[in-house]
Design an enzyme around this catalytic site. Sequence first.
Site, PDB file in Angstrom:
ATOM      1  N   ARG A 179       0.797  -1.225   0.000  1.00  0.00           N
ATOM      2  CA  ARG A 179       0.000   0.000   0.000  1.00  0.00           C
ATOM      3  C   ARG A 179       0.835   1.284   0.000  1.00  0.00           C
ATOM      4  NH1 ARG A 179      -2.386  -3.375  -1.554  1.00  0.00           N
ATOM      5  NH2 ARG A 179      -4.387  -4.272  -0.933  1.00  0.00           N
ATOM      6  N   SER A 228     -11.274   1.025   2.368  1.00  0.00           N
ATOM      7  CA  SER A 228     -10.601   0.431   3.526  1.00  0.00           C
ATOM      8  C   SER A 228      -9.864   1.513   4.312  1.00  0.00           C
ATOM      9  CB  SER A 228      -9.612  -0.643   3.076  1.00  0.00           C
ATOM     10  OG  SER A 228     -10.289  -1.729   2.495  1.00  0.00           O
ATOM     11  N   GLU A 298      -4.737   3.593   6.088  1.00  0.00           N
ATOM     12  CA  GLU A 298      -4.596   3.429   4.635  1.00  0.00           C
ATOM     13  C   GLU A 298      -5.156   4.659   3.934  1.00  0.00           C
ATOM     14  OE1 GLU A 298      -6.313   0.399   1.225  1.00  0.00           O
ATOM     15  OE2 GLU A 298      -5.559  -0.468   3.092  1.00  0.00           O
TER      16      GLU A 298
END
Length: 307
Positions: A179, A228, A298
């Site tokens: 990520r 998310s 995130e």
Amino acid sequence: MTFPDITPELKAAMPQLRGRLLANQSLAELTWFRVGGPAQVLFTPADEDDLGYFLKHLPAELPVYVVGVGSNLIVRDGGLPGVVIRLAPRAFGETSAADDIVTAGAAALDKRVAETAAAANIGGMEFFFGIPGTVGGALRMNAGANGGETKDVLIEATGIGRDGTRHTFGNADMKFVYRNSGVDPSIIFTSARFRGKISDPEAIRARMTEVQTHRETAQPIREKTGGSTFKNPPGNSAWKLIDAAGCRGLTIGGAQVSEMHCNFLINTGNATGHDIETLGETVRERVKQTSGIELHWEIKRIGIEQK
């Protein structure tokens, strides 16, 4: 909150600028959460050359941020001083396919990349169908879903530096990790090339349907959300830790932890950026208390906090 209008000085310093400059432009409607203060300046470049010209002539002391479709973003209520750049789909959203390669502008939706690949019988990019963002964001954060990640298919990416110069990054140059990528944050990505493999069209479509079904049945995609919220810790799932900490359905102001998928925060209608970020930090604290594991955001959070 409003900022001093600096657009006249910028226009005077950039007589050949073709893109659009707007002062104190609200960013709330540009994010999926529908929260946040204004940008001091919102710039929409006409094309890649215009973006390079703008950055080359922009005063070095002005901070620069890039916003895509705002699906993975909290803009704080105090807004953003400096310049927010938004790449418009008309100028940066084209996609095309040749042989086993898909070329896409940074403003193209990830979903569009999957569709373009499927139309050319190119497999390996179906996971993009489940990511509600743009190519630029996927490059910056190594976006992934359903077992695939951007690093698995990227050939190279192109971007413009703060000095206005054009750079090309191969897959290894991107320094992808989970990520995130290791490319200088000041680089603004403008396009990318991806390679898949020629596959059975029915199998590709079936995989895309599977990805879409998963999103519709397991995620609150009809809500004002940001996707998310937290990265999955190694060997664990963020949603399981959040659920075990008793946070499913937790509310602060107009923000709520989704009952459907508790790694999603939602704006129930009147949330502020402060509500959403405070809820996220509360979840992090409770997870740390109950499991000893520290969750990491995130979702990107930018701007000035205003309580």
